[in-house]
Scaffold this motif. Structure first.
Motif: not given
Lengths: 207, 528
Positions: B5-6, B10-13, B19, B87-91, B148-149
């Motif tokens: 889906t992406t 920046l996404a969590a999944t 990644n 602040p939601e980015v995985p790093w 982020i989305a």
């Protein structure tokens, strides 16, 4: 020749209206119950979707401090730290506007677009299947009734057998015949040189 | 898995291959090398620490994105500063160690070490995992709002591959023919990389056996039979046990706040009762040697910190009679009528539940071996397998008797992260006060925490001694019990179509999909 003309009299109109009102009422009731269940059932399970998203991050190799920060931010973003009744009203408001929200499991895809992507495939499979089933079924039924005898008996037993086969085992049988015995995969051109399979679901990184 | 889906980092999944540790499409400054434990140059040519104040990174002036724009210091600054705004980015965790990034000139940046938690190792680890984003692509999106989305389906990176086709069945990457790194690192031989999204492990393993998949990260039990019995051109890193290069240590985490389990000697008795050889054989198909009483992985990236003598002197192995001696002689426990020991203060050893997510069969088998071993030494442990989200919720809340988990794998920060995850209570909310993301059993030990801080800033030649000391604290207190070694990534090769993959006999590239393992594509040649 006798021709009967039916008229829509006053009494009939009342019956139809009552019928429609009753049906609409039942529909609305069922819809509300479904809505409520759909909202509350997943929330009654321990754990929350952000847990799952963050766990996927961990499996992707994110470190624990990043996971902590992201967890806190997502809880806020999805409103999961708000009181449950407030979350419910937000949800109902969104559903009534036709907005099914963002998918937790396939974040950040919208649920609307996921359904939109899958729906054509479902319809393309279901509509021909229903039509073919209806036509062949009726033809066979009519033929069996007309011819009778052995044709009726074989047709009846055969369709009874097929219809009582669980669909998942029937699917495996079809898979075997179509994919393994006839190997229609050979029809698919294989042009790509490196097949590459980096695991699925859980990566080994964090395990 | 669903359809990709992406491809947004920046996404969590994040869909394969976007990644941070996959240097296929996006590239980090450096790549982690599983064989050396260090980071190798990529966009970053070199780095130099200025004591514990900062690190200066020299960028390769040749590096460019797929759209032709150069990768500059501005892109690096943009990427490293992004978590301050998003602040939601995985790093996001990098902010704990890197407090600021400054551009010196177009090809030089200086990163300031966060003086509240100085840790050059963790900084190295982030240098080897944060993908550099093109500022000119992402900044406008950030200005538009919810970045982020953002569903990125045409990712612009700087790596040797880009996305050609992505659908629910497969993701196909296409070689970037004018990749900037061709001369330095070698151009990849394959024009395409196909990543099928299989319906199940069995499905994937069948395709691998048929030679349709050349490289697979699946868990393939008894893979040696493919070359020993079937004569297939299949290989793993080693030709015998443990077959794969170890990179992590899944552990059992006892709740150190439950009566009974709060006693380190009871935990040590449990550790003595586990048949580690049987566990390695039945749970993980001998893809592990019997585990040592240490939180350091021997034989790979962390080998230089592993002290076998110390492990032998104060560690434990599978010795049920020693477990019983601890219970009876050291603890004065007595066996009840039901065969379960009771401590002198009346605490019965169990019933305790050991749990892991349902369906993780290798872990479920590991816990069965643990529970069986405990029964035999008179400790009452049974197993329980909840659904994954339920499991995580309970583990993070500290609401468990014994859970199974993996902490950080091998990284450029050495075993430091694993010790921190197992033994550092700082930043961890207490039981009932919120979810923990490491130290799930809320173990607390001031000595361990002091040692962690020392190791973080230690010179390389002082580290073996410090790691031995903290490993000693671990062996005394037994806050967690190592159960097996786990490959960083399983690396199964089928050379039916392509040849030139690395093995321990020809270790030209680390056997990993991620990090420096990406260099393997330049070493391959098609089988005639």
């Amino acid at each position: 020749m006798h021709v009967s003309i039916s008229c829509l009299c006053r009494g009939d109109l009342v019956t139809v209206t009552r019928y429609l009102v009753q049906k609409t009422g039942w529909f609305l009731l069922a819809f509300s119950v479904a809505l409520i269940l759909n909202f509350f059932l997943p929330r009654m399970i321990p754990g929350n979707p952000v847990d799952t998203i963050v766990s996927q991050m961990g499996q992707g190799g994110a470190d624990s401090q990043s996971m902590q920060r992201v967890y806190e931010n997502y809880m806020e973003e999805f409103g999961l730290n708000e009181p449950l009744h407030q979350q419910f009203f937000t949800y109902v408001g969104n559903v009534l506007r036709g907005d099914l929200g963002t998918s937790f499991s396939l974040y950040p895809a919208s649920v609307n677009s996921l359904i939109g992507n899958a729906l054509p495939w479902t319809l393309a499979l279901q509509i021909p299947a229903i039509l073919i089933g209806w036509i062949i079924g009726n033809l066979l039924g009519a033929l069996a009734a007309y011819k009778g005898g052995w044709f009726d008996r074989v047709g009846f037993t055969g369709s009874l057998l097929l219809s009582s086969l669980p669909y998942y085992s029937f699917a495996i049988l079809l898979l075997y015949v179509v994919a393994v015995r006839w190997d229609i995969r050979q029809l698919v051109a294989d042009t790509a040189p490196v097949g590459y399979q980096p695991g699925r679901g859980r990566s080994s990184r964090t395990r | 898995m669903g359809p990709p889906t992406t491809f947004s980092p920046l996404a969590a999944t994040i869909a394969f291959p976007c990644n941070g540790n996959w240097a296929y499409l996006y590239e980090p400054l450096f790549t982690f090398n599983m064989l050396t434990g260090d980071i190798d140059p990529l966009i970053g040519e070199s780095f130099e620490f200025d004591g514990t104040m900062s690190v200066s990174v020299k960028l390769n002036p040749a590096a460019k994105f797929h759209d032709g724009e150069a990768v500059t210091a501005d892109d690096v600054v943009y990427t490293y500063q992004l978590p301050e705004r998003v602040p939601e980015v995985p790093w996001a965790g990098s902010l704990n160690y890197i407090s600021g990034v400054e551009k010196v000139d177009d090809t030089t940046v200086t990163m300031l070490l966060n003086q509240e938690s100085i840790n050059p190792g963790m900084v190295r680890s982030y240098l080897g995992s944060i993908s550099i984003l093109p500022q000119h692509v992402w900044e406008p999106r950030e200005a538009d709002g919810d970045v982020i989305a953002y569903a990125e389906l045409e990712p612009v990176g700087s790596g040797p591959f880009k996305v050609n086709i992505a659908n629910p069945e497969q993701i196909i990457l296409e070689r970037v023919d004018d990749w900037w790194g061709n001369e330095l690192f070698g151009a990849p031989a394959p024009k395409y990389i196909v990543h099928p999204i299989p319906k199940s492990n069995d499905d994937a393993n069948l395709s691998f056996q048929l030679g349709e998949i050349d490289l697979s990260q699946s868990f393939m039990p008894q893979i040696w039979k493919l070359w020993e019995d079937q004569g297939l051109p299949v290989a793993t890193w080693f030709r015998e046990q443990p077959y794969h290069l170890p990179g992590n240590i899944p552990v059992a985490i006892p709740n150190v706040h439950k009566p009974g389990l709060d006693n380190p000697l009871v935990r040590r008795a449990i550790a003595h009762g586990i048949n580690y050889a049987l566990l390695a054989e039945t749970a993980v198909s001998n893809f592990s040697i019997p585990v040592n009483a240490s939180l350091i992985v021997p034989g790979a990236a962390e080998d230089s910190y592993f002290n076998q003598e110390a492990v032998d002197a104060t560690g434990w192995t599978y010795e049920p009679e020693k477990a019983i001696a601890i219970l009876e002689d050291e603890l004065g426990a007595t066996k009840g009528d039901d065969g379960i020991y009771v401590l002198a203060d009346g605490t019965r050893l169990g019933p305790w539940k050991a749990s892991c997510p349902y369906g993780w069969t290798d872990w479920m088998t590991s816990l069965e071996v643990l529970a069986q071993g405990a029964k035999e030494i008179g400790i009452d442990i049974t197993t329980e397998y909840p659904e994954t989200p339920v499991f995580y919720d309970a583990m993070r809340a500290g609401n468990f008797d014994i859970v199974m988990n993996s902490f950080a794998g091998a990284s450029a920060a050495g075993p430091w992260q694993r010790f921190r995850d197992a033994m550092d209570s700082r930043g961890v909310p207490g039981i009932g006060e919120g979810p923990a993301f490491w130290n799930f059993n809320r173990y607390q030990n001031a000595d361990a925490e002091a040692l962690l801080d020392q190791i973080a800033v230690a010179e390389e030649d002082a580290k073996l001694d410090l790691y031995t000391q903290i490993d000693e604290v671990f062996r005394t207190d037994v806050p967690v019990i190592p159960l097996q070694y786990r490959a960083w990534e399983f690396y199964n090769i089928n050379e039916t179509q392509w040849t030139g993959f690395p093995t321990s006999e020809n270790p030209h590239t680390p056997p990993t999909f991620q990090g420096s393992g990406v260099r393997v594509f330049a070493k391959l040649s098609p089988v005639e």
